[in-house]
Scaffold this motif. Sequence first.
Motif, PDB file in Angstrom:
ATOM      1  N   ASP A  81       0.863   0.127  12.640  1.00  0.00           N
ATOM      2  CA  ASP A  81       0.649   0.084  10.958  1.00  0.00           C
ATOM      3  C   ASP A  81       1.418  -0.096   9.797  1.00  0.00           C
ATOM      4  OD1 ASP A  81      -0.605  -0.281   8.269  1.00  0.00           O
ATOM      5  OD2 ASP A  81      -2.211   1.105   8.335  1.00  0.00           O
ATOM      6  N   LYS A  83       1.677  -1.405   6.669  1.00  0.00           N
ATOM      7  CA  LYS A  83       0.905  -1.595   5.062  1.00  0.00           C
ATOM      8  C   LYS A  83       2.203   0.173   5.124  1.00  0.00           C
ATOM      9  CE  LYS A  83      -3.490  -4.010   5.538  1.00  0.00           C
ATOM     10  NZ  LYS A  83      -4.491  -3.469   5.280  1.00  0.00           N
ATOM     11  N   ASN A  84       2.365  -0.498   3.409  1.00  0.00           N
ATOM     12  CA  ASN A  84       2.670   0.958   2.746  1.00  0.00           C
ATOM     13  C   ASN A  84       4.066   1.279   3.480  1.00  0.00           C
ATOM     14  OD1 ASN A  84       0.535   1.088   1.023  1.00  0.00           O
ATOM     15  ND2 ASN A  84      -0.425   2.166   2.440  1.00  0.00           N
ATOM     16  N   SER A 110       6.908  -3.817   3.745  1.00  0.00           N
ATOM     17  CA  SER A 110       7.049  -5.162   4.290  1.00  0.00           C
ATOM     18  C   SER A 110       6.556  -5.906   3.525  1.00  0.00           C
ATOM     19  CB  SER A 110       5.523  -4.672   5.661  1.00  0.00           C
ATOM     20  OG  SER A 110       5.293  -5.830   6.252  1.00  0.00           O
ATOM     21  N   TRP A 118       3.376  -7.679   4.360  1.00  0.00           N
ATOM     22  CA  TRP A 118       1.935  -6.896   4.619  1.00  0.00           C
ATOM     23  C   TRP A 118       1.995  -6.377   2.877  1.00  0.00           C
ATOM     24  CZ3 TRP A 118      -2.582  -7.178   7.486  1.00  0.00           C
ATOM     25  CH2 TRP A 118      -2.919  -7.289   8.979  1.00  0.00           C
ATOM     26  N   ASP A 119       3.241  -5.619   2.213  1.00  0.00           N
ATOM     27  CA  ASP A 119       3.239  -5.351   1.374  1.00  0.00           C
ATOM     28  C   ASP A 119       3.237  -6.006  -0.244  1.00  0.00           C
ATOM     29  OD1 ASP A 119       2.515  -3.111   2.612  1.00  0.00           O
ATOM     30  OD2 ASP A 119       3.796  -1.770   2.705  1.00  0.00           O
ATOM     31  N   ASP A 127      -5.284  -8.242  -0.021  1.00  0.00           N
ATOM     32  CA  ASP A 127      -5.641  -7.931   0.963  1.00  0.00           C
ATOM     33  C   ASP A 127      -6.234  -8.802   1.978  1.00  0.00           C
ATOM     34  OD1 ASP A 127      -6.779  -5.570  -0.280  1.00  0.00           O
ATOM     35  OD2 ASP A 127      -8.033  -6.717  -1.645  1.00  0.00           O
ATOM     36  N   GLU A 156       3.691  -6.849  14.401  1.00  0.00           N
ATOM     37  CA  GLU A 156       3.209  -5.527  14.311  1.00  0.00           C
ATOM     38  C   GLU A 156       3.404  -4.602  15.196  1.00  0.00           C
ATOM     39  OE1 GLU A 156       3.022  -6.944  11.494  1.00  0.00           O
ATOM     40  OE2 GLU A 156       1.669  -7.720  12.560  1.00  0.00           O
TER      41      GLU A 156
END
Length: 395
Positions: free
Chosen positions: A13, A15-16, A19, A22-23, A33, A43
């Motif tokens: 993952d 996220k956070n 990235s 994603w971020d 989202d 990933e």
Amino acid sequence: MEMTQFVEKYAVDRKNTSSLKWDALDVRFGDPDLIAMWVADMEFKVPEAVQEALIERVNHGVFGYSYTPDSYYNAFINWQRKRHGIEIEKDWVRFSTGIVTALYWFVNIFTEENDAVMIQSPVYYPFHNAVKDNNRRLIRSELINTDGHYTMDIPDFEKKIIEEDVKMFILCSPHNPAGRVWSEDELVQVLEICHQHNVLVISDEIHQDIILGGRKFTSSLMVADGKYRDNMIVCTAPSKSFNLACLLNSHLIIPNPELREIFDRESSKINQTETSIMGQIACEAAYTHGEEWLDALLEVIEHNFNYVSSQLKEHAPKAVVTELEGTYLSWIDLTAYVAPEDTKEFIQDKCRLAIDFGEWFSDKCQGFVRLNMATDPKFVKAGIDNIISELNKLD
């Protein structure tokens, strides 16, 4: 390593983790989202051997000035020979923090303002930017699209080379986003034209390791037994192959000593950056120990693309899915279902996907989308299922 084992072991993952993929969705797409299937990274964690080599250096605790050891060159040269049959000499190799950066250098070093630089669109959008941002004339030879299969328009290519007095040609091989692994015959045609008209070739081969379906990748360096080497610079990097983009280590292969001398002299005026020690440690470990990891990754990419292709063929047969010969980027024409000007609304607002849009690669490709296949299959399944579901609603 079997594909399922690879995904279980290496999928992560992102996220956070700062990235971009994603971020930064809220900044890039206005919506945090979405399912991220855009920018070309993965990933998946890097091979264990790469992690271990980096950890060992971190534990050493010193990151001072360094040089590139012979072991690095040996790993790189052996990889090119074993994986692709490419013969490279150590003296040919120079480094940059990335191939896009290098393209900007080459345009500045080897052309003058208002000179013509050729690309074959649709093509990776930084190719366009490297020319336009430096006040050169961007000349496009559009690839021929025949039911999703792309070929070079050789008559158009040669005509524009001559009429526009083109000084540089930036080749994408394998081609992003058209997914082509160019045959040697195709490469001979464009390289011979460039040879005859004294056009410097910059061959971006960053996707050289991502070859599917048993096809053969031919580097521009080896075309016609190296006939065109004196008129080219070839760019490679481990970043796409092993997910190392932000470790800032790319290769510039310059066989011609006169071109090397010009590059060394002029690049020193615009670049005094040291090589990336962590990037080179990671790259050496990947080229030395990463082959099993890469082979398993290719199985994941092929599995994901086959899902995309089969599902759209069954449920949205008018969508044109370009065959993926190389790269991990699927190119899809949705114009039979969605008006080109409505593509963004359809893909983002309805399908909930962040992707690369066709017009980023060519103004003739609005209504096309590029989807990243180097990811956990669950994201590909969710993305394609969303597209099919929303297309069914249109019906």
